[in-house]
Design a protein around this motif. Structure first.
Motif, PDB file in Angstrom:
ATOM      1  N   UNK A   5      44.619  47.043  34.777  1.00  0.00           N
ATOM      2  CA  UNK A   5      44.261  47.718  36.027  1.00  0.00           C
ATOM      3  C   UNK A   5      43.975  46.743  37.155  1.00  0.00           C
ATOM      4  N   UNK A   6      43.365  45.601  36.845  1.00  0.00           N
ATOM      5  CA  UNK A   6      43.018  44.636  37.883  1.00  0.00           C
ATOM      6  C   UNK A   6      41.943  45.134  38.818  1.00  0.00           C
ATOM      7  N   UNK A   7      41.103  46.070  38.332  1.00  0.00           N
ATOM      8  CA  UNK A   7      40.056  46.643  39.191  1.00  0.00           C
ATOM      9  C   UNK A   7      38.710  45.933  39.075  1.00  0.00           C
ATOM     10  N   UNK A   8      38.601  44.943  38.190  1.00  0.00           N
ATOM     11  CA  UNK A   8      37.359  44.195  38.029  1.00  0.00           C
ATOM     12  C   UNK A   8      36.298  44.916  37.229  1.00  0.00           C
ATOM     13  N   UNK A   9      36.573  46.133  36.782  1.00  0.00           N
ATOM     14  CA  UNK A   9      35.609  46.939  36.021  1.00  0.00           C
ATOM     15  C   UNK A   9      36.129  47.220  34.614  1.00  0.00           C
ATOM     16  N   UNK A  10      37.396  47.572  34.515  1.00  0.00           N
ATOM     17  CA  UNK A  10      38.021  47.904  33.238  1.00  0.00           C
ATOM     18  C   UNK A  10      38.322  46.625  32.468  1.00  0.00           C
ATOM     19  N   UNK A  11      38.071  46.636  31.150  1.00  0.00           N
ATOM     20  CA  UNK A  11      38.431  45.491  30.310  1.00  0.00           C
ATOM     21  C   UNK A  11      39.951  45.468  30.160  1.00  0.00           C
ATOM     22  N   UNK A  59      44.253  35.121  44.803  1.00  0.00           N
ATOM     23  CA  UNK A  59      44.150  36.585  44.797  1.00  0.00           C
ATOM     24  C   UNK A  59      44.308  37.200  43.401  1.00  0.00           C
ATOM     25  N   UNK A  60      44.821  36.442  42.440  1.00  0.00           N
ATOM     26  CA  UNK A  60      44.986  36.913  41.067  1.00  0.00           C
ATOM     27  C   UNK A  60      43.893  36.270  40.225  1.00  0.00           C
ATOM     28  N   UNK A  61      42.873  37.063  39.864  1.00  0.00           N
ATOM     29  CA  UNK A  61      41.654  36.535  39.256  1.00  0.00           C
ATOM     30  C   UNK A  61      41.488  37.098  37.851  1.00  0.00           C
ATOM     31  N   UNK A  62      41.253  36.204  36.888  1.00  0.00           N
ATOM     32  CA  UNK A  62      40.896  36.620  35.531  1.00  0.00           C
ATOM     33  C   UNK A  62      39.465  36.163  35.319  1.00  0.00           C
ATOM     34  N   UNK A  63      38.576  37.100  34.986  1.00  0.00           N
ATOM     35  CA  UNK A  63      37.159  36.765  34.882  1.00  0.00           C
ATOM     36  C   UNK A  63      36.561  37.268  33.567  1.00  0.00           C
ATOM     37  N   UNK A  64      35.609  36.512  33.059  1.00  0.00           N
ATOM     38  CA  UNK A  64      34.896  36.884  31.840  1.00  0.00           C
ATOM     39  C   UNK A  64      33.510  36.269  31.842  1.00  0.00           C
ATOM     40  N   UNK A 109      50.639  38.217  37.274  1.00  0.00           N
ATOM     41  CA  UNK A 109      49.380  38.891  37.568  1.00  0.00           C
ATOM     42  C   UNK A 109      49.365  39.179  39.067  1.00  0.00           C
ATOM     43  N   UNK A 110      49.612  40.419  39.482  1.00  0.00           N
ATOM     44  CA  UNK A 110      49.544  40.703  40.915  1.00  0.00           C
ATOM     45  C   UNK A 110      48.102  40.578  41.405  1.00  0.00           C
ATOM     46  N   UNK A 111      47.885  40.523  42.719  1.00  0.00           N
ATOM     47  CA  UNK A 111      46.515  40.411  43.216  1.00  0.00           C
ATOM     48  C   UNK A 111      45.599  41.472  42.606  1.00  0.00           C
ATOM     49  N   UNK A 112      44.425  41.029  42.191  1.00  0.00           N
ATOM     50  CA  UNK A 112      43.436  41.904  41.573  1.00  0.00           C
ATOM     51  C   UNK A 112      42.478  41.064  40.756  1.00  0.00           C
ATOM     52  N   UNK A 113      41.442  41.713  40.243  1.00  0.00           N
ATOM     53  CA  UNK A 113      40.474  41.043  39.377  1.00  0.00           C
ATOM     54  C   UNK A 113      40.592  41.645  37.986  1.00  0.00           C
TER      55      UNK A 113
END
Length: 170
Positions: free
Chosen positions: A26-32, A82-87, A56-60
């Motif tokens: 999803x790249x919404x920063x909320x969904x795993x 703009x393409x962020x992978x966070x954990x 990875x299109x722009x998103x978190x």
């Protein structure tokens, strides 16, 4: 170039690049997005014909555990900044570890921002790679980028590995 051009269909051309959203991210920063990203990576690394590029299109893209990248040639790419992978965990966010060292050249990670908010977490580990590059990436983590099997001296290291134009923060 030499030779005669080879005619290819549009679907053949598009098959060279897959979007993580094609696999449900999803790249919404909320969904795993871990399962979707893992499915995309398994698609690209699960075939000896080197299927191409995962974009990875722009998103978190939130992940709750390490994204493990196995064998095969691959390119993971995004849009710089703009393409962020966070954990937030005590491990690397992106972790390549292929037991068939030496058989899978040319692994590239480019244009991604990787953030691990855990106090002892890592950004990217690209181990067991014959030709590899991490370029144009932003990495925010206690342990930024590693190309060793472990965070200690290891007898098995990468060959022809480069880190180019990357920014680091802890």
């Amino acid at each position: 170039a030499t030779g005669t051009p080879t005619a290819r269909t549009l679907p053949d051309r598009l098959a060279e690049i897959k979007n993580v959203k094609d696999f449900g991210a999803t790249g919404d920063g909320v969904t795993d997005d871990w399962a979707a990203i893992t499915a995309a990576i398994n698609w690209i690394t699960g075939d000896t014909t080197s299927r191409g590029n995962i974009f990875f299109p722009p998103g978190t893209y939130l992940v709750l555990q390490s994204i493990v990248v196995g064998g095969g040639n691959f390119i993971l790419s995004g849009v710089y900044g703009a393409s962020i992978i966070t954990g937030n965990f005590n491990e690397y966010v992106l972790k390549r570890d292929d037991p068939a060292f030496g058989t899978n050249p040319c692994s590239v990670i480019e244009g991604l921002t990787v953030i691990n908010q855990h106090a002892t977490g890592g950004g990217i580990r690209m181990a067991r790679c014959v030709v590899g590059a991490i370029r144009d990436c932003n990495v925010t983590a206690n342990r930024g980028i590693s190309n060793a099997e472990q965070d200690i001296d290891s007898p098995l290291t990468d060959l022809d590995f480069s880190i180019e134009n990357c920014e680091f923060r802890d």
